[in-house]
Design an enzyme around this catalytic site. Structure first.
Site, PDB file in Angstrom:
ATOM      1  N   TYR A 165       0.862  -1.163   0.007  1.00 20.11           N
ATOM      2  CA  TYR A 165      -0.039   0.053  -0.019  1.00 20.11           C
ATOM      3  C   TYR A 165       0.799   1.132   0.035  1.00 20.11           C
ATOM      4  O   TYR A 165       2.163   1.272   0.516  1.00 20.11           O
ATOM      5  CB  TYR A 165      -0.866  -0.086   1.175  1.00 20.11           C
ATOM      6  CG  TYR A 165      -0.094   0.239   2.380  1.00 20.11           C
ATOM      7  CD1 TYR A 165       0.128   1.540   2.998  1.00 20.11           C
ATOM      8  CD2 TYR A 165       0.253  -0.823   3.326  1.00 20.11           C
ATOM      9  CE1 TYR A 165       0.588   1.894   4.291  1.00 20.11           C
ATOM     10  CE2 TYR A 165       1.034  -0.549   4.404  1.00 20.11           C
ATOM     11  CZ  TYR A 165       1.033   0.511   4.862  1.00 20.11           C
ATOM     12  OH  TYR A 165       1.834   0.789   6.155  1.00 20.11           O
ATOM     13  N   PHE A 175       2.174   9.493   3.947  1.00 18.46           N
ATOM     14  CA  PHE A 175       2.360   9.592   5.506  1.00 18.46           C
ATOM     15  C   PHE A 175       3.056   7.719   5.851  1.00 18.46           C
ATOM     16  O   PHE A 175       3.843   7.526   6.850  1.00 18.46           O
ATOM     17  CB  PHE A 175       1.332   9.345   6.612  1.00 18.46           C
ATOM     18  CG  PHE A 175       0.099   8.598   6.250  1.00 18.46           C
ATOM     19  CD1 PHE A 175       0.083   7.177   6.893  1.00 18.46           C
ATOM     20  CD2 PHE A 175      -0.872   8.897   5.512  1.00 18.46           C
ATOM     21  CE1 PHE A 175      -0.821   6.395   6.656  1.00 18.46           C
ATOM     22  CE2 PHE A 175      -1.886   7.777   5.164  1.00 18.46           C
ATOM     23  CZ  PHE A 175      -1.920   6.778   5.950  1.00 18.46           C
ATOM     24  N   ASP A 176       2.835   7.232   4.846  1.00 15.50           N
ATOM     25  CA  ASP A 176       3.294   5.588   4.849  1.00 15.50           C
ATOM     26  C   ASP A 176       3.458   4.870   3.559  1.00 15.50           C
ATOM     27  O   ASP A 176       2.561   4.970   2.864  1.00 15.50           O
ATOM     28  CB  ASP A 176       2.779   4.851   6.069  1.00 15.50           C
ATOM     29  CG  ASP A 176       3.373   3.633   6.549  1.00 15.50           C
ATOM     30  OD1 ASP A 176       4.684   3.547   6.314  1.00 15.50           O
ATOM     31  OD2 ASP A 176       2.823   2.735   7.233  1.00 15.50           O
ATOM     32  N   ILE A 195      -7.265  -0.538  11.547  1.00 17.13           N
ATOM     33  CA  ILE A 195      -8.252   0.540  11.614  1.00 17.13           C
ATOM     34  C   ILE A 195      -9.489  -0.204  11.094  1.00 17.13           C
ATOM     35  O   ILE A 195      -9.557  -0.764  10.147  1.00 17.13           O
ATOM     36  CB  ILE A 195      -7.717   1.677  11.388  1.00 17.13           C
ATOM     37  CG1 ILE A 195      -7.410   1.781   9.635  1.00 17.13           C
ATOM     38  CG2 ILE A 195      -6.739   2.438  11.801  1.00 17.13           C
ATOM     39  CD1 ILE A 195      -7.150   3.086   9.014  1.00 17.13           C
ATOM     40  N   TYR A 221      -7.869   6.961  12.432  1.00 14.80           N
ATOM     41  CA  TYR A 221      -7.194   7.233  13.928  1.00 14.80           C
ATOM     42  C   TYR A 221      -7.745   8.258  14.741  1.00 14.80           C
ATOM     43  O   TYR A 221      -7.207   8.807  15.935  1.00 14.80           O
ATOM     44  CB  TYR A 221      -5.503   7.785  13.851  1.00 14.80           C
ATOM     45  CG  TYR A 221      -4.859   6.407  13.111  1.00 14.80           C
ATOM     46  CD1 TYR A 221      -4.673   5.442  13.979  1.00 14.80           C
ATOM     47  CD2 TYR A 221      -4.542   6.341  11.824  1.00 14.80           C
ATOM     48  CE1 TYR A 221      -3.846   4.306  13.367  1.00 14.80           C
ATOM     49  CE2 TYR A 221      -3.822   5.133  11.172  1.00 14.80           C
ATOM     50  CZ  TYR A 221      -3.459   4.176  12.005  1.00 14.80           C
ATOM     51  OH  TYR A 221      -2.614   3.289  11.455  1.00 14.80           O
ATOM     52  N   PHE A 238      -5.623   5.105   1.152  1.00 10.58           N
ATOM     53  CA  PHE A 238      -4.818   3.726   0.746  1.00 10.58           C
ATOM     54  C   PHE A 238      -4.963   3.230  -0.741  1.00 10.58           C
ATOM     55  O   PHE A 238      -6.070   3.014  -1.083  1.00 10.58           O
ATOM     56  CB  PHE A 238      -4.881   2.992   1.600  1.00 10.58           C
ATOM     57  CG  PHE A 238      -4.871   3.107   3.221  1.00 10.58           C
ATOM     58  CD1 PHE A 238      -3.525   2.955   3.818  1.00 10.58           C
ATOM     59  CD2 PHE A 238      -5.719   3.691   4.073  1.00 10.58           C
ATOM     60  CE1 PHE A 238      -3.389   3.327   4.927  1.00 10.58           C
ATOM     61  CE2 PHE A 238      -5.549   3.985   5.394  1.00 10.58           C
ATOM     62  CZ  PHE A 238      -4.453   3.736   5.956  1.00 10.58           C
TER      63      PHE A 238
END
Length: 563
Positions: A165, A175-176, A195, A221, A238
């Site tokens: 992802y 962010f990731d 999540i 979150y 995502f």
């Protein structure tokens, strides 16, 4: 500044004329940077997250800034939680849009101002960048980017999935990413390990499918965010690629690709098998191939030499059969994987092709395909034979052939492999056979020349000539009892002595009449001359009666070339 002022319903105006501060009757909005794509605009009741710089219209002096605080501002639009002018000025805004909102005093802090920061009757200018937008009614959004043409199975709760992802905020800020770690994200679905929005968004995916999953903050979150990576109340986006999936209850899946006709025998535990394979993950990424090494994989079946799933899948196979085998990780390499080659919890897919198999107890298998009606003699040890042959592997790969020139051998002389010796024994001239030779009757684990290690060989044989032989170590044998007494029979002219010419004529007469046999494959004249020299003990060029009377205790090996 987030102050309750009013909840006036309004119509947004985009004003492009320059007005003096005193003449402003409504909010002035300058949309000076609008993204090309705007899937959603701010509406009353939406929550937004944005950055701003607040300045006075008169002198441009800054009075507030979210940038300076290093934290975006979060609020709800249109319900009086902002000053009225801001409530109006943010309507219709897109994520990543920049706009300048000019607010007259009566829609800001009026004739009173606030807290010594905003003076009375101040016209305020807000330079706004919208970062996020969501609503309490929002659900997880899924947009499919691509999907394989065939999908035998889609993910469900309790499945274990491996996926790549890229994670971004709604503004596009990354962010990731699993790609940056060069490792998939591996987890169970529906166990609360993800999540909530991701748990939902991954359901129904196929291996190889790509989709975008948009998760509102309250399913991500929420108010706390996640460390420094995900700010509070952030919508997450995502882009997901499903690599593989399995369920802990899965067994291996076997798909028949090719089953040869006339399969007389199938593999069982204890058999030794040679097969080719291509190994891939569920997304088609290759991790190993016997074809690339140009060498089959050879192993015993059901004895723990291969992973459990493969040991099970190799049962019941035919020579030449092709199968696709899907093995879940608990029947493969489990959570640990194998170094950099196979990741932990990977589902493995093998396309296998069985080349041959045998059992260490297998005999040579002989099938007679043609036998002549008349058969006066059959091949046996010490016979000299000529035969045609084709030698191939069990998959039909031709290794050797006599072609138009027959091969010659003496049976029992260890001139051919033992399995071929067995196949050539007991044949009539003109007989044809098909002979299967297991490796322990052939070239064994080492192979030879063009013969692979542990290969089962298939011979097509035809006996074209047979010369009956004599026992090892002998050059001539009597077929029955010889003449008694011998010397008078040998002395053809009755002169009491036998020279080489007369001895040769006698021997050839015995062969012609079927009373004796010379060793085949050697020159007859040379054999007879050696026999004569052995009998002519005084080397005078002739044999007399006394030279035939050998001592009773003379060793056997001395007599083998004598009468």
């Amino acid at each position: 500044m987030d102050l309750l002022v009013s909840s006036v319903i309004f119509v947004l105006h985009a004003v492009t004329v320059d007005c003096s501060p005193g003449s402003l009757l409504d909010v002035v909005v300058d949309r000076y940077d609008i993204p090309r794509v705007c899937p959603r605009e701010v509406q009353t009741g939406d929550f937004i997250r944005y950055h701003f710089n607040g300045t006075f219209h008169t002198d441009g002096k800054k009075f507030d800034s979210s940038h300076d605080r290093g934290k975006a501002f979060i609020s709800q639009v249109g319900l009086g939680r902002l000053i009225t002018g801001m409530d109006r000025g943010l309507q219709g805004m897109c994520v990543n849009e920049h706009r300048r909102v000019t607010i007259p005093p009566h829609l800001a802090y009026g004739s009173i101002g606030t807290g010594g920061v905003i003076p009375p009757d101040a016209v305020l200018v807000y330079d706004v960048l919208l970062l996020d937008i969501w609503n309490e009614e929002d659900k997880v959004q899924i947009r499919m980017l691509s999907k394989p043409a065939s999908c035998n199975r889609s993910s469900v709760a309790s499945d274990f999935v491996r996926y790549h992802y890229n994670g971004t905020l709604l503004s596009g800020e990354a962010f990731d990413s699993s790609y940056s770690r060069n490792a998939t994200y591996d987890t169970y679905l529906g166990h609360g390990d993800l999540i909530k929005g991701m748990d939902e968004g991954l359901l129904g995916m196929c291996v190889g499918e790509r989709r975008v999953i948009i998760v509102p903050p309250f399913l991500a979150y929420g108010e706390n965010g996640y460390g420094t990576q995900v700010p509070p109340q952030a919508t997450l986006v995502f882009e997901v690629l499903m690599i593989d999936m399995f369920n802990p209850k899965d067994d291996l899946i076997v798909e028949m690709k090719k089953v040869p006709k006339g399969c007389a025998r199938r593999t069982v535990t204890g058999d030794y098998i040679r097969y080719h394979y291509n190994g891939t993950f569920q997304d088609g990424t290759a991790f190993d191939s016997s074809y690339q090494r140009n060498s089959t994989y050879n192993t015993y079946i059901g004895m723990g030499y291969v992973i459990k799933g493969m040991d099970k899948a190799l049962q019941g196979l035919c020579i030449g059969e092709k199968r696709r085998i899907t093995i879940p990780p608990h029947l493969a390499y489990g959570e640990e994987g194998v170094g950099d080659l196979i990741p932990g919890s990977a589902v493995l897919v093998f396309d296998i092709h069985v080349i041959d198999f045998h059992n260490p107890k297998d005999p040579v298998k002989i099938t007679v395909s043609h036998k002549p009606q008349e058969c006066s003699a059959t091949s046996e040890a010490d016979d000299l034979i000529q035969y045609h042959y084709n030698c191939s592997l069990m998959d039909g790969t031709l290794l050797y052939s006599s072609n138009n020139s027959p091969s010659t051998t003496t049976l029992g002389a260890n001139m051919v492999i033992s399995g071929l010796e067995e196949g050539l024994s007991g044949m009539c001239v003109g007989e044809r056979r098909k002979v299967v030779v297991p490796p322990h009757w052939g070239h064994g684990e080492s192979g030879a020349g063009g013969v692979p290690r542990s290969a089962v060989l298939f011979f097509e044989l035809e006996l074209v000539e047979l010369q009956k032989g004599v026992p090892e170590g002998f050059m001539f044998v009597w077929l029955g009892d010889g003449p008694d007494p011998l010397f008078p029979a040998m002395d053809l002219n009755g002169d009491k002595e036998v020279p080489l010419e007369e001895f040769s004529a006698f021997i050839m007469l015995q062969v012609k009449e079927g009373k004796g046999r010379l060793r085949p494959g050697f020159n007859n004249d040379s054999i007879i001359e050696d026999m004569f020299n052995n009998q002519d003990s005084n080397k005078d060029g002739k044999i007399v009666k006394e030279e035939l009377e050998l001592p009773d205790k003379e060793p056997e090996e001395v007599r083998r070339d004598e009468l």
